[in-house]
Motif scaffolding. Structure first.
Motif, PDB file in Angstrom:
ATOM      1  N   ALA A 222       0.831  -1.207   0.000  1.00  0.00           N
ATOM      2  CA  ALA A 222       0.000   0.000   0.000  1.00  0.00           C
ATOM      3  C   ALA A 222       0.867   1.259   0.000  1.00  0.00           C
ATOM      4  CB  ALA A 222      -0.942   0.003   1.197  1.00  0.00           C
ATOM      5  N   MET A 223       1.883   1.290   0.845  1.00  0.00           N
ATOM      6  CA  MET A 223       2.758   2.470   0.891  1.00  0.00           C
ATOM      7  C   MET A 223       3.653   2.552  -0.342  1.00  0.00           C
ATOM      8  SD  MET A 223       1.999   4.517   3.183  1.00  0.00           S
ATOM      9  CE  MET A 223       3.344   5.625   2.759  1.00  0.00           C
ATOM     10  N   GLN A 224       3.989   1.417  -0.948  1.00  0.00           N
ATOM     11  CA  GLN A 224       4.733   1.456  -2.202  1.00  0.00           C
ATOM     12  C   GLN A 224       3.914   2.160  -3.278  1.00  0.00           C
ATOM     13  OE1 GLN A 224       6.750  -2.216  -3.558  1.00  0.00           O
ATOM     14  NE2 GLN A 224       6.433  -3.035  -1.486  1.00  0.00           N
ATOM     15  N   ARG A 225       2.617   1.878  -3.301  1.00  0.00           N
ATOM     16  CA  ARG A 225       1.734   2.539  -4.278  1.00  0.00           C
ATOM     17  C   ARG A 225       1.653   4.040  -3.991  1.00  0.00           C
ATOM     18  NH1 ARG A 225      -1.292  -2.328  -3.479  1.00  0.00           N
ATOM     19  NH2 ARG A 225      -2.632  -1.295  -1.940  1.00  0.00           N
TER      20      ARG A 225
ATOM     21  N   HIS B 146      -8.061   1.777   6.019  1.00  0.00           N
ATOM     22  CA  HIS B 146      -8.958   1.098   5.072  1.00  0.00           C
ATOM     23  C   HIS B 146     -10.388   1.584   5.311  1.00  0.00           C
ATOM     24  CE1 HIS B 146     -10.151  -2.069   2.274  1.00  0.00           C
ATOM     25  NE2 HIS B 146     -11.165  -2.314   3.084  1.00  0.00           N
ATOM     26  N   ASP B 147     -10.813   2.556   4.515  1.00  0.00           N
ATOM     27  CA  ASP B 147     -12.176   3.068   4.623  1.00  0.00           C
ATOM     28  C   ASP B 147     -12.719   3.277   3.220  1.00  0.00           C
ATOM     29  OD1 ASP B 147     -10.897   5.344   3.699  1.00  0.00           O
ATOM     30  OD2 ASP B 147     -11.135   6.490   5.552  1.00  0.00           O
ATOM     31  N   TRP B 148     -13.766   4.091   3.087  1.00  0.00           N
ATOM     32  CA  TRP B 148     -14.429   4.259   1.786  1.00  0.00           C
ATOM     33  C   TRP B 148     -13.485   4.789   0.717  1.00  0.00           C
ATOM     34  CZ3 TRP B 148     -14.574   8.960  -0.674  1.00  0.00           C
ATOM     35  CH2 TRP B 148     -14.195  10.074   0.089  1.00  0.00           C
ATOM     36  N   SER B 149     -12.436   5.514   1.117  1.00  0.00           N
ATOM     37  CA  SER B 149     -11.543   6.150   0.155  1.00  0.00           C
ATOM     38  C   SER B 149     -10.458   5.220  -0.362  1.00  0.00           C
ATOM     39  CB  SER B 149     -10.883   7.374   0.793  1.00  0.00           C
ATOM     40  OG  SER B 149      -9.973   6.985   1.814  1.00  0.00           O
ATOM     41  N   SER B 150     -10.233   4.107   0.328  1.00  0.00           N
ATOM     42  CA  SER B 150      -9.058   3.295   0.028  1.00  0.00           C
ATOM     43  C   SER B 150      -9.163   2.550  -1.298  1.00  0.00           C
ATOM     44  CB  SER B 150      -8.791   2.304   1.162  1.00  0.00           C
ATOM     45  OG  SER B 150      -9.885   1.450   1.367  1.00  0.00           O
ATOM     46  N   HIS B 151     -10.373   2.305  -1.772  1.00  0.00           N
ATOM     47  CA  HIS B 151     -10.518   1.540  -3.013  1.00  0.00           C
ATOM     48  C   HIS B 151     -10.092   2.373  -4.226  1.00  0.00           C
ATOM     49  CE1 HIS B 151     -12.582  -0.994  -0.221  1.00  0.00           C
ATOM     50  NE2 HIS B 151     -13.476  -0.046   0.011  1.00  0.00           N
ATOM     51  N   GLY B 152     -10.587   3.601  -4.278  1.00  0.00           N
ATOM     52  CA  GLY B 152     -10.143   4.494  -5.352  1.00  0.00           C
ATOM     53  C   GLY B 152      -8.668   4.799  -5.246  1.00  0.00           C
ATOM     54  N   ALA B 153      -8.161   4.932  -3.998  1.00  0.00           N
ATOM     55  CA  ALA B 153      -6.749   5.233  -3.797  1.00  0.00           C
ATOM     56  C   ALA B 153      -5.863   4.056  -4.184  1.00  0.00           C
ATOM     57  CB  ALA B 153      -6.505   5.626  -2.338  1.00  0.00           C
ATOM     58  N   ASP B 154      -6.323   2.833  -3.910  1.00  0.00           N
ATOM     59  CA  ASP B 154      -5.536   1.660  -4.287  1.00  0.00           C
ATOM     60  C   ASP B 154      -5.426   1.540  -5.805  1.00  0.00           C
ATOM     61  OD1 ASP B 154      -4.988   0.943  -1.708  1.00  0.00           O
ATOM     62  OD2 ASP B 154      -6.544  -0.584  -1.578  1.00  0.00           O
ATOM     63  N   ALA B 155      -6.536   1.771  -6.504  1.00  0.00           N
ATOM     64  CA  ALA B 155      -6.498   1.727  -7.965  1.00  0.00           C
ATOM     65  C   ALA B 155      -5.608   2.841  -8.510  1.00  0.00           C
ATOM     66  CB  ALA B 155      -7.913   1.832  -8.536  1.00  0.00           C
ATOM     67  N   PHE B 156      -5.661   3.999  -7.879  1.00  0.00           N
ATOM     68  CA  PHE B 156      -4.828   5.126  -8.284  1.00  0.00           C
ATOM     69  C   PHE B 156      -3.344   4.783  -8.125  1.00  0.00           C
ATOM     70  CE2 PHE B 156      -2.586   9.080  -7.035  1.00  0.00           C
ATOM     71  CZ  PHE B 156      -2.790   9.833  -8.181  1.00  0.00           C
ATOM     72  N   GLY B 157      -3.003   4.153  -7.003  1.00  0.00           N
ATOM     73  CA  GLY B 157      -1.623   3.749  -6.797  1.00  0.00           C
ATOM     74  C   GLY B 157      -1.158   2.740  -7.829  1.00  0.00           C
ATOM     75  N   LEU B 158      -2.084   1.880  -8.253  1.00  0.00           N
ATOM     76  CA  LEU B 158      -1.741   0.883  -9.265  1.00  0.00           C
ATOM     77  C   LEU B 158      -1.442   1.542 -10.610  1.00  0.00           C
ATOM     78  CD1 LEU B 158      -1.516  -2.231  -9.253  1.00  0.00           C
ATOM     79  CD2 LEU B 158      -3.799  -2.290 -10.300  1.00  0.00           C
ATOM     80  N   VAL B 159      -2.108   2.662 -10.879  1.00  0.00           N
ATOM     81  CA  VAL B 159      -1.796   3.428 -12.102  1.00  0.00           C
ATOM     82  C   VAL B 159      -0.315   3.798 -12.109  1.00  0.00           C
ATOM     83  CG1 VAL B 159      -2.184   5.600 -13.325  1.00  0.00           C
ATOM     84  CG2 VAL B 159      -4.130   4.356 -12.352  1.00  0.00           C
ATOM     85  N   ALA B 160       0.174   4.249 -10.962  1.00  0.00           N
ATOM     86  CA  ALA B 160       1.579   4.666 -10.870  1.00  0.00           C
ATOM     87  C   ALA B 160       2.523   3.472 -10.951  1.00  0.00           C
ATOM     88  CB  ALA B 160       1.800   5.438  -9.571  1.00  0.00           C
ATOM     89  N   VAL B 161       2.150   2.366 -10.308  1.00  0.00           N
ATOM     90  CA  VAL B 161       2.999   1.177 -10.325  1.00  0.00           C
ATOM     91  C   VAL B 161       3.112   0.599 -11.738  1.00  0.00           C
ATOM     92  CG1 VAL B 161       3.163  -1.214  -9.520  1.00  0.00           C
ATOM     93  CG2 VAL B 161       2.568   0.599  -7.912  1.00  0.00           C
ATOM     94  N   ALA B 162       2.012   0.639 -12.471  1.00  0.00           N
ATOM     95  CA  ALA B 162       1.995   0.057 -13.815  1.00  0.00           C
ATOM     96  C   ALA B 162       2.647   0.959 -14.867  1.00  0.00           C
ATOM     97  CB  ALA B 162       0.557  -0.250 -14.232  1.00  0.00           C
ATOM     98  N   TYR B 163       2.879   2.221 -14.535  1.00  0.00           N
ATOM     99  CA  TYR B 163       3.448   3.176 -15.491  1.00  0.00           C
ATOM    100  C   TYR B 163       4.920   2.869 -15.773  1.00  0.00           C
ATOM    101  CZ  TYR B 163       5.397   7.584 -17.217  1.00  0.00           C
ATOM    102  OH  TYR B 163       6.069   8.530 -17.956  1.00  0.00           O
ATOM    103  N   GLU B 164       5.277   2.918 -17.042  1.00  0.00           N
ATOM    104  CA  GLU B 164       6.661   2.769 -17.459  1.00  0.00           C
ATOM    105  C   GLU B 164       7.047   3.998 -18.267  1.00  0.00           C
ATOM    106  OE1 GLU B 164       7.273  -0.838 -19.559  1.00  0.00           O
ATOM    107  OE2 GLU B 164       6.698  -2.137 -17.873  1.00  0.00           O
ATOM    108  N   PRO B 165       7.993   4.794 -17.774  1.00  0.00           N
ATOM    109  CA  PRO B 165       8.370   6.014 -18.501  1.00  0.00           C
ATOM    110  C   PRO B 165       9.006   5.670 -19.842  1.00  0.00           C
ATOM    111  CG  PRO B 165       9.932   5.546 -16.739  1.00  0.00           C
ATOM    112  CD  PRO B 165       8.799   4.575 -16.567  1.00  0.00           C
ATOM    113  N   PRO B 166       8.826   6.543 -20.827  1.00  0.00           N
ATOM    114  CA  PRO B 166       9.428   6.287 -22.136  1.00  0.00           C
ATOM    115  C   PRO B 166      10.948   6.344 -22.037  1.00  0.00           C
ATOM    116  CG  PRO B 166       8.580   8.520 -22.023  1.00  0.00           C
ATOM    117  CD  PRO B 166       8.123   7.831 -20.773  1.00  0.00           C
TER     118      PRO B 166
END
Length: 429
Positions: A348-351, A394-414
């Motif tokens: 979670a903190m890595q994201r 872990h509350d109502w905000s964590s689901h959108g935040a977890d998906a948001f963090g995954l956006v950053a983890v999955a990103y590969e700079p050109p």
């Protein structure tokens, strides 16, 4: 006949005039709403007692583990400030009751005591203070419990979220026979000078929190939230608004997987494009307790049927009942799928750290407001006794935040050899 003058903020006069089932006020600090409603509960009890009625005045909050977390002291102060109320009520360290035996106060938390409230006899009035976090389930059970003839429910709260159950029930769609007003510091003729100093201080030093604290606006960024500073910077740099779609680049639907049923976690999806070193957030979706087919329908109906679905590692976990996975079902539905590997301990903190690093390169469409609300709230859980952090709450905000963090983890700079078309210019508006 003896008469007494009761001082209230003028905006509350119509709230307490005439008949009503619901009375309430919402707004920021210094409005006088809590003190005023505490006083009026005592007057309501006095009137009932003088009319020969017997029963309880229930003072409730969502969270109340002890009396010192209740409105007891506020009500005591209101009673002793008015001579005829002081004469009528007997006020002890842990109780308030009328000397004629007709009226007594009870105090209760709604989160864990709803069933016991049902058994309380003859509730003439229920006042719910600090009502913002009260759940829809609690409101649904509380209202029919207050069923004495001419009984009333009063509500006071400081707004935080526009999708809170309290906001939806009492502002979005106010019930019949209700009198509810917005009340802020400007509406309080008794606003104290010491609070004026605090207000000015917040205006100068905490402008991102000022509107919520003092004007009764919704929380846009919670103090101490992981992304609060980044969101405010993005807003000041005009990176939140209209964002263009590049028709030649892949759209990604980045998921945090939810479940089905009323108690399931929410499913959250960000629609993004990686354009060179920019990350463009085009849309946001969230739903609770819905099957996968509902999420797929949203993607298709909004033009994202060609998106690459990016799933967290549990996207390959089989359903507990059916021998299927999100990955397999999305592929059957015609989507390309990428599964991000398990990041292990501290994921979670890595994201969070990955997203913070990339935030200056992020642009957000106006369609993403609900997702930004979640990011502005996402914060660390604290152990108050030991004053240590326990990681993301872990509350109502964590689901959108977890998906948001995954956006950053999955990103590969050109790579440096790639042509970076349009990097020097922001997305078109």
């Amino acid at each position: 006949m003896t008469t007494a003058t009761i001082e209230l903020p003028p905006k509350l006069l119509p709230v307490f005039t005439g008949e009503a089932r619901y009375r309430g006020a919402y707004g920021g600090r210094g409005s006088g709403k809590t003190r005023s409603f505490a006083l009026m509960t005592a007057i309501h009890g006095y009137r009932c007692g003088m009319a020969g009625k017997s029963g309880q005045i229930l003072s409730a909050r969502e969270f109340m583990n002890a009396l010192d977390e209740s409105s007891l002291e506020e009500i005591k102060s209101a009673i002793v400030s008015v001579p005829f109320l002081s004469e009528y009520y007997e006020v002890g360290e842990k109780f308030i009751r009328s000397k004629d035996g007709r009226i007594k106060y009870t105090f209760s938390g709604l989160r864990h005591n709803l069933d016991s409230i049902k058994s309380k006899a003859r509730i003439l009035l229920c006042w719910v203070d600090e009502a913002e976090p009260v759940s829809d389930t609690a409101w649904g059970k509380l209202a029919p419990t207050i069923r004495e003839h001419e009984s009333e429910i009063w509500v006071t709260w400081n707004p935080e979220r526009k999708n809170s159950a309290t906001h939806k029930r009492f502002r979005d769609s106010s019930p019949e026979r209700s009198k509810i007003v917005r009340l802020n510091w400007q509406d309080n003729p008794f606003f104290p000078e010491v609070l004026e100093d605090e207000r000015q201080e917040d205006m100068k030093k905490r402008p991102d929190q000022y509107a919520h604290i003092w004007e009764g606006d919704f929380v846009t960024t919670m103090e101490g939230a992981y992304y609060a500073s980044s969101i405010n910077t993005a807003r000041n740099e005009n990176r939140i608004g209209r964002v263009s779609v590049d028709p030649l680049m892949t759209k990604r639907a980045v998921w945090d997987i939810g479940g089905t049923g009323s108690k399931a976690d929410a499913c959250a999806i960000w629609i993004v494009q990686y354009i060179g070193r920019e990350i463009r957030f085009l849309d946001y979706y969230e739903a609770v307790g819905q099957p996968l087919s509902t999420h797929v329908s949203w993607l298709r109906s909004n033009g994202y049927e060609d998106s690459l679905c990016v799933l967290p590692h549990d996207g390959v976990t089989h359903d507990r009942v059916h021998d299927v996975t999100y990955e397999s079902e999305l592929r059957k539905a015609g989507f390309s799928v990428q599964v991000v590997k398990n990041q292990g301990k501290g994921a979670a903190m890595q994201r969070v750290n990955a997203a913070r690093k990339l935030f200056p390169s992020m642009w957000f469409s106006e369609k993403c407001q609900a997702g930004l609300d979640a990011l502005g709230w996402y914060h660390e859980k604290k152990d108050e006794k030991r004053d240590i952090g326990l990681g993301p709450n872990h509350d109502w905000s964590s689901h959108g935040a977890d998906a948001f963090g995954l956006v950053a983890v999955a990103y590969e700079p050109p790579s440096s050899t790639e042509i970076n078309v349009g990097w020097d210019a922001p997305p078109s508006y």
